[in-house]
Scaffold this active site. Structure first.
Site, short mmCIF file in Angstrom:
data_model
loop_
_atom_site.label_atom_id
_atom_site.label_comp_id
_atom_site.label_asym_id
_atom_site.label_seq_id
_atom_site.Cartn_x
_atom_site.Cartn_y
_atom_site.Cartn_z
N LYS A 1 -1.53 -1.36 -3.95
CA LYS A 1 -2.50 -0.28 -4.04
C LYS A 1 -1.73 1.02 -3.97
O LYS A 1 -1.00 1.27 -3.02
CB LYS A 1 -3.47 -0.36 -2.85
CG LYS A 1 -4.37 0.85 -2.75
CD LYS A 1 -5.04 0.99 -1.39
CE LYS A 1 -5.77 2.32 -1.32
NZ LYS A 1 -6.32 2.58 0.03
N TYR B 1 0.86 -1.17 0.00
CA TYR B 1 0.00 0.00 0.00
C TYR B 1 0.91 1.24 0.00
O TYR B 1 1.54 1.54 1.01
CB TYR B 1 -0.89 -0.07 1.25
CG TYR B 1 -1.86 1.05 1.50
CD1 TYR B 1 -2.09 2.07 0.59
CD2 TYR B 1 -2.59 1.07 2.69
CE1 TYR B 1 -3.00 3.08 0.86
CE2 TYR B 1 -3.51 2.08 2.97
CZ TYR B 1 -3.70 3.08 2.05
OH TYR B 1 -4.61 4.08 2.33
#
Lengths: 306, 306, 306, 306
Positions: free
Chosen positions: B168, B140
């Site tokens: 992400k 992330y």
């Protein structure tokens, strides 16, 4: 002969590198070849004396010479836009006058870049400067180099000024770009161009008006084709050309360390292709042999399936 | 019942807000309604305990409770992803164990966010942590909150680890995202999702695999439709839905000052729609009446042509 | 008449504000009064065309005029240092020639401030520029405005160049300043001056050689006295005068918002005291009546126990 | 036995490193030795679970254990201050309760460090948290790690809360520190401590109340002596000891790259001196042999004229 700015500028407006023979001397033959090379690619305009053109690093004498020679060479085939960004208001006005005289079609202005101004100060600055300029003006959002962002409200207020006709966004922040697009969705006369060529595809696919792509010095046709594909909604072609753009960015622009890699790589590639000299002004300098060899290999890879 | 992560996760994975009744109490009925509301919209997964979920601000006790209740409510209909980002390695491992036990399908990890780590330190950290995790792991990238960027080389090295299955990217930097896409273009098993919903359209149009869109708490169908349109290359629909996303961002998420505006606006809108409580944990607090009224008007505008 | 730079510069070197009558016109009488006012305060030199002097915002014509008039007015009573910081190498060299011609004693150079250079690029830049300069050179560390830090190793390498004689540090980072002091503790010929006047006391108490204090435009004697007290180790006096400096900073320099508050407040105070005009160049502008009244009250407070 | 916080805390309060045997295990013997070593140096208090103590990286279980063992070992000889900084309000309250139970004398709080809060949000946060804390509270300004600055007005407002008794400033910004000093010059009950040990001399010479010096883990007497010299106005001694502090910072803390160098160097030095283990928690790790050898040499240099 002067090509006036069309009411609505659209497409690719390459930010031309400045071909140099030495610290304070143009590579004149290289400049002529470069202009012809770029114009052959189907571009909508030519932007000189911007960041890619190393403008702030050039003497004023050389900037004026470049301005005159470029306008003469272009000779009205496309509109010429001229960067007038300066820390000094008076020098910006003077550059605008020179540009007008030389036959330029428009001006481009980033915030003064030594003292960071607040937004009200920035707006007041544009409100005072714009009326002194004889040509249409594009704002130039370039926070990484000017420390200051053109906030959307500032752009909106500035767009009320008669000769403020558009904005070039080099922030790399597409959320900002999309919000500006929404703000100006009923203002077709206000042109929104994107700076980083890696973002050209999406900017145009989602409503932006074009791009100021440094890579168009090297491959003007590629960026013009990508613009046209995006505008026409030809997604398959768009993806293919976008991939090529990202490949160029990941290779040719990524050889050196530091933020100078982009201009160094671009000038080196132009030199390898015989278009112009790769001399860079201080504080930067051209790549040495090993990096040049690396760029040569990258060029071959990039062009292998072009 | 557990829904295992598909080999190749694609589509919209909403980062669920955490419905709270008080500083350390879930809004349990609201949580159930919210899960049902989101799942009704055609999403591909559910991500809990992320930034939108205010995870770092919740007590561990509450985080565990949320985890259990959500997994039970989802009951295998979609894979549940659980944020295990923590400044403490040991607490991340513990959260991963709890997630596994509760029936989650995957884990999401941003860099430890107190001490800024160098890239070699960050890679070593992942190399030590990943083997201790019983589930597939998404990286992330969230530099605005963690101070640290996952450099492309670090992502590439980390992607060699068996259970590291995707990333992400919430940096908002699409140049970075496109470069990652090119790096992983032959790695269909490595999923690239984009964080900011304003960038969903372009991310998917140009090859990204989906988005972790906060707005999908409110309008899950809008984001799922946009994903599907982008994936199918339906550009007209894509532009229409993208415009709506930017409108939401320019209104509902922009009422307050400070970076808390997004979560405040989102929770306020969910409360106005009767889905869940708008209580926010410290250091933030729900909007007061005037801002709430403003959000109500914005909701009406947004929904007027939906 | 020229006052050459002493081998070892020590003490207060005020960065002179540029008295302006209009956008491109000096306030000539104000300039004369200001020079006399400053010189009456026991300063060791005068630094023109720096940040406080709004140098980057002035036209080159006006910079040259200021240079000539100031050197003539000073007439060798103290050494005059001249800022040659520029994004263009060629313009820096030209300014240095003008400064030499006008009778300046030294030059001051911050990094080129548009493109952020890497440390090796920065060092190479100084190595190329310094030999072209006919006068001793001070480096000027000003990261907030130039984006680039002079790392200690870069300073050490640059200090090997014959005419590089010192550094002015305006970073506000005293850890950096102390480390430089230790690095140069056996190099009495390399002068270390501190920029922010709020740090003058500690810089000199702990071995620094002086300060480039903007407030010395207004109260030159205060800063000279503080320097002398710190150098003499008169701690009681030092604390008393330091308190006054902080009071000035917390009041006169803190009226406006934005980073322009310092110069605006300083020029406003000089105007209120009848020394010179408070005109500021774009993008900034003088305070309006309410702020001016506030400054008037602050001046009275500051001077009540001076 | 509990040592309550004196009304007016002054002097050196070392931020203790956390001696670890493994990722989740204390080096218990090392902890005892370290406490005794520090207390032998004439310090005014002991601060545990701060940045130097790697607090955010430790499991809560280990934090509680450290808290209990340290308080027991100190046994009321000096007041123990405990860091309760957390992204979760509830966990901060819980840690404060544990600290009270263990016999701590005060608490230390930096802003929640995941979401960057605005100043009004930050003030409201303190106003809600402070009443839930059973002990006096120090604010801790640490913008490099928390992204948020305690603006002077926020500190002033917070200082009106009954149990808010002081501030530790680790910003490294002495202009800020001096302005705070002036703001609180008539508030002897509000203690201002400086974080970076390189700034201890000037902070105390100019009115600050002491320092939270990491190096006092290693050489507690050095920092206590420097504090005393500065407070007594013994400038010659002050300069000599300050020079040693800068030497330590320029050598022992500067071996590695990245911001982890300070703690790595400090723990390595403590290990070389036989005081405690140099294990660091993730994402960091102890120095390897070459860096350890370098630290050994630096220690010898530093101690050669101590």
């Amino acid at each position: 002969m002067v090509k006036r700015l069309p009411n609505i500028l659209r497409g690719i407006v390459p930010p031309m590198v400045t071909p140099l023979a030495d610290r304070d001397a143009l590579d004149i033959a290289g400049l002529e070849r470069l202009v012809e090379h770029i114009l052959s690619g189907g571009v909508s305009g030519l932007f000189i004396l911007g960041t890619t053109g190393e403008a702030p690093d050039l003497s004023y004498r050389l900037r004026y010479e470049l301005l005159e020679r470029t306008c003469r060479q272009v000779n009205g085939r496309v509109p010429v836009l001229v960067g007038i960004t300066d820390t000094s208001f008076v020098e910006s006005v003077k550059m605008a006058a020179k540009a007008t005289e030389a036959g330029a079609a428009g001006l481009v202005l980033a915030p003064p870049y030594y003292f960071p101004a607040g937004q009200p100060e920035l707006l007041e600055y544009i409100e005072r400067l714009a009326p002194e300029l004889p040509l249409p003006l594009f704002l130039y959002n370039m926070p990484s180099h000017t420390k200051v962002f053109f906030e959307p409200q500032t752009v909106l207020a500035a767009s009320q000024i008669k000769n403020v006709v558009g904005l070039k966004d080099s922030s790399g922040n597409m959320v900002y770009f999309h919000k500006l697009r929404l703000t100006f969705e009923n203002r077709d006369d206000f042109t929104l161009l994107v700076g980083p060529e890696e973002l050209l595809a999406e900017a145009v696919l989602l409503g932006g008006h074009g791009g100021v792509c440094g890579g168009a010095n090297l491959y003007p046709r590629l960026y013009a084709d990508l613009y046209n594909a995006a505008k026409a909604g030809d997604l398959a072609k768009c993806r293919k050309l976008h991939r090529k753009v990202i490949q160029i960015s990941s290779t040719i622009y990524s050889v050196g360390r530091y933020s100078s890699s982009f201009v160094k790589g671009l000038k080196c590639a132009l030199s390898l292709k015989g278009i112009c000299n790769d001399y860079l002004t201080d504080p930067f300098h051209r790549f040495k042999a090993p990096e040049r060899e690396q760029i040569r290999q990258y060029l071959a890879e990039v062009e292998s399936d072009m």
